[in-house]
Write a protein that holds these residues in place. Structure first.
Motif, PDB file in Angstrom:
ATOM      1  N   THR A  43       1.185  -1.203   0.134  1.00 58.87           N
ATOM      2  CA  THR A  43       0.162  -0.291   0.154  1.00 58.87           C
ATOM      3  C   THR A  43       0.758   0.906  -0.143  1.00 58.87           C
ATOM      4  O   THR A  43       0.696   2.122  -0.890  1.00 58.87           O
ATOM      5  CB  THR A  43      -0.585  -0.110   1.312  1.00 58.87           C
ATOM      6  OG1 THR A  43      -1.928  -1.295   1.529  1.00 58.87           O
ATOM      7  CG2 THR A  43      -1.987   1.233   1.514  1.00 58.87           C
ATOM      8  N   THR A  44       1.840   1.084   0.883  1.00 58.42           N
ATOM      9  CA  THR A  44       2.261   2.675   0.872  1.00 58.42           C
ATOM     10  C   THR A  44       3.863   2.720   0.300  1.00 58.42           C
ATOM     11  O   THR A  44       4.014   3.197  -0.918  1.00 58.42           O
ATOM     12  CB  THR A  44       3.620   2.466   2.538  1.00 58.42           C
ATOM     13  OG1 THR A  44       4.195   1.208   2.655  1.00 58.42           O
ATOM     14  CG2 THR A  44       2.221   2.843   3.391  1.00 58.42           C
ATOM     15  N   GLY A  47       3.513   2.261  -4.243  1.00 61.37           N
ATOM     16  CA  GLY A  47       3.324   4.250  -5.017  1.00 61.37           C
ATOM     17  C   GLY A  47       4.739   4.547  -5.214  1.00 61.37           C
ATOM     18  O   GLY A  47       5.456   5.663  -5.708  1.00 61.37           O
ATOM     19  N   THR A  48       5.435   4.941  -3.883  1.00 62.18           N
ATOM     20  CA  THR A  48       6.725   4.902  -3.875  1.00 62.18           C
ATOM     21  C   THR A  48       7.807   4.669  -4.865  1.00 62.18           C
ATOM     22  O   THR A  48       8.462   5.871  -5.661  1.00 62.18           O
ATOM     23  CB  THR A  48       7.528   4.949  -2.712  1.00 62.18           C
ATOM     24  OG1 THR A  48       6.589   5.397  -1.843  1.00 62.18           O
ATOM     25  CG2 THR A  48       8.639   5.883  -2.495  1.00 62.18           C
ATOM     26  N   CYS A  64      -5.518   9.121  -2.540  1.00 63.03           N
ATOM     27  CA  CYS A  64      -4.743   9.293  -1.278  1.00 63.03           C
ATOM     28  C   CYS A  64      -5.652   9.387   0.400  1.00 63.03           C
ATOM     29  O   CYS A  64      -5.385   8.528   1.294  1.00 63.03           O
ATOM     30  CB  CYS A  64      -4.676  11.299  -0.907  1.00 63.03           C
ATOM     31  SG  CYS A  64      -3.968  11.847   0.193  1.00 63.03           S
ATOM     32  N   GLN A  67      -5.581   5.392   0.361  1.00 61.38           N
ATOM     33  CA  GLN A  67      -4.278   5.197   0.678  1.00 61.38           C
ATOM     34  C   GLN A  67      -4.051   5.032   2.142  1.00 61.38           C
ATOM     35  O   GLN A  67      -3.619   3.894   2.643  1.00 61.38           O
ATOM     36  CB  GLN A  67      -3.294   5.591  -0.088  1.00 61.38           C
ATOM     37  CG  GLN A  67      -2.292   5.092   0.954  1.00 61.38           C
ATOM     38  CD  GLN A  67      -0.747   5.515  -0.270  1.00 61.38           C
ATOM     39  OE1 GLN A  67      -0.937   7.264   0.309  1.00 61.38           O
ATOM     40  NE2 GLN A  67       0.358   4.999  -0.834  1.00 61.38           N
ATOM     41  N   PHE A 145       4.247   8.829   1.468  1.00 64.11           N
ATOM     42  CA  PHE A 145       2.629   8.796   0.747  1.00 64.11           C
ATOM     43  C   PHE A 145       1.960   9.608   1.937  1.00 64.11           C
ATOM     44  O   PHE A 145       1.945  10.533   2.322  1.00 64.11           O
ATOM     45  CB  PHE A 145       2.781   6.911   1.660  1.00 64.11           C
ATOM     46  CG  PHE A 145       2.347   6.786   2.517  1.00 64.11           C
ATOM     47  CD1 PHE A 145       1.256   6.598   3.423  1.00 64.11           C
ATOM     48  CD2 PHE A 145       3.427   6.606   3.469  1.00 64.11           C
ATOM     49  CE1 PHE A 145       1.556   6.229   5.141  1.00 64.11           C
ATOM     50  CE2 PHE A 145       3.868   6.308   5.185  1.00 64.11           C
ATOM     51  CZ  PHE A 145       2.570   6.030   5.880  1.00 64.11           C
ATOM     52  N   CYS A 146       0.330   8.587   1.746  1.00 64.22           N
ATOM     53  CA  CYS A 146      -0.623   9.768   2.354  1.00 64.22           C
ATOM     54  C   CYS A 146      -0.206   9.626   4.141  1.00 64.22           C
ATOM     55  O   CYS A 146      -1.064   8.439   3.952  1.00 64.22           O
ATOM     56  CB  CYS A 146      -2.021   9.675   1.591  1.00 64.22           C
ATOM     57  SG  CYS A 146      -1.567  10.355  -0.445  1.00 64.22           S
ATOM     58  N   GLU A 147       0.261   9.856   4.318  1.00 65.59           N
ATOM     59  CA  GLU A 147       0.544   9.704   6.121  1.00 65.59           C
ATOM     60  C   GLU A 147      -0.730  10.797   6.667  1.00 65.59           C
ATOM     61  O   GLU A 147      -0.788  11.563   6.593  1.00 65.59           O
ATOM     62  CB  GLU A 147       1.850   9.740   6.862  1.00 65.59           C
ATOM     63  CG  GLU A 147       1.905   8.593   7.788  1.00 65.59           C
ATOM     64  CD  GLU A 147       1.719   9.915   9.489  1.00 65.59           C
ATOM     65  OE1 GLU A 147       1.686   9.768  10.293  1.00 65.59           O
ATOM     66  OE2 GLU A 147       1.926  11.726   8.595  1.00 65.59           O
ATOM     67  N   THR A 246       6.611   0.859   8.167  1.00 67.86           N
ATOM     68  CA  THR A 246       6.334   0.035   6.837  1.00 67.86           C
ATOM     69  C   THR A 246       7.163  -0.607   6.229  1.00 67.86           C
ATOM     70  O   THR A 246       6.875  -1.098   4.859  1.00 67.86           O
ATOM     71  CB  THR A 246       5.570   1.399   5.982  1.00 67.86           C
ATOM     72  OG1 THR A 246       7.113   2.815   5.258  1.00 67.86           O
ATOM     73  CG2 THR A 246       4.933   2.661   6.370  1.00 67.86           C
TER      74      THR A 246
END
Length: 275
Positions: A43-44, A47-48, A64, A67, A145-147, A246
């Protein structure tokens, strides 16, 4: 780290599924933990990596939010699974005569389902609230990521109550599993100390050390990441904690459980011999 995390956890999952010697409550929950770790990393970090390769660092607002929801739900789920694994070890050490009656297949399946459901349900309200907010100071997220904390920093207007609810929810989500994870170990240690044989005590401590190591690693990271006062939160340092949470912890979990576990190493040798 991404490849080792997916490869290590996938190996644990395949071993548990294919080797009937590992069809026990301990490895059933370990397989669930591997699924959580693979899902969280995918998930994280997936995308990175795509951002690094393609160079496009944009993400749709709803993507976002999705995620962030999946990441938060999987984190809560992991805490709950570790809590259930602690209960399992308590039954195995302190109530061994009734072990098979208590930890039946039906009970283990029910506990696993409850962990998955509760983990995703309890983070839903905050994600819904954040998804309805449209006022942001910037469209640039200072994270890979969208944290949740990085998005919270971008909100404009009076956000005290939202921040308070996020903090209370974080304390509740972490404190309850924390207490219910470590409380059984008080009874486990008391029971182990009553064992007269030094070999028996060493073996009992050895069987619990893997789970306890994973729990300490995860909770230490989460405490430094989310349970600090709001004024002390630094997004740049938070990214390091997020990376360890993560990628580092999910990568270490299979190593901790496999390198210290004779059953897993034996099952791996049997699978390699078949191949």
């Amino acid at each position: 780290m991404y490849v080792f995390t997916l490869g290590g956890n996938l190996t644990i999952l395949l071993l548990v599924c294919l080797d009937y010697h590992l069809h026990t409550p301990m490895y059933f929950f370990l397989a669930n933990l591997s699924i959580v770790d693979m899902s969280s990393t995918f998930t994280t970090l997936h995308g990175t990596l795509i951002n690094f390769i393609i160079g496009d660092k944009t993400i749709h607002f709803m993507a976002c939010m999705m995620q962030m929801y999946i990441f938060a739900g999987l984190t809560c789920n992991e805490l709950l699974i570790l809590m259930v694994m602690s209960y399992y070890r308590h039954v195995a050490v302190c109530n061994s005569l009734r072990y098979h009656a208590i930890m039946s297949h039906r009970v283990c399946t029910t506990l696993a389902i409850m962990c998955w459901l509760v983990g995703f349900i309890q983070v839903l309200p905050i994600v819904v609230v954040l998804s309805t907010i449209t006022c942001y100071r910037s469209n640039v997220v200072n994270h890979f990521f969208c944290e949740p904390l990085s998005l919270q920093k971008l909100l404009c207007g009076y956000t005290y109550y939202l921040e308070l609810s996020i903090y209370i929810n974080g304390v509740f989500d972490a404190t309850c599993p924390f207490l219910l994870t470590f409380l059984p170990y008080l009874f486990i240690i008391a029971t182990i100390l009553k064992i007269r044989s030094e070999t028996g005590r060493r073996k009992a401590f050895y069987t619990c050390s893997s789970h306890l190591t994973v729990v300490i690693l995860l909770y230490t990271t989460l405490v430094f990441q989310y349970l600090r006062p709001h004024s002390m939160i630094n997004l740049d340092s938070n990214k390091l904690f997020s990376l360890f949470n993560t990628a580092g912890v999910p990568m270490l979990n299979p190593l901790i459980y496999s390198l210290k576990n004779k059953d897993v190493k034996t099952a791996l040798k049997r699978m390699l011999n078949r191949v």
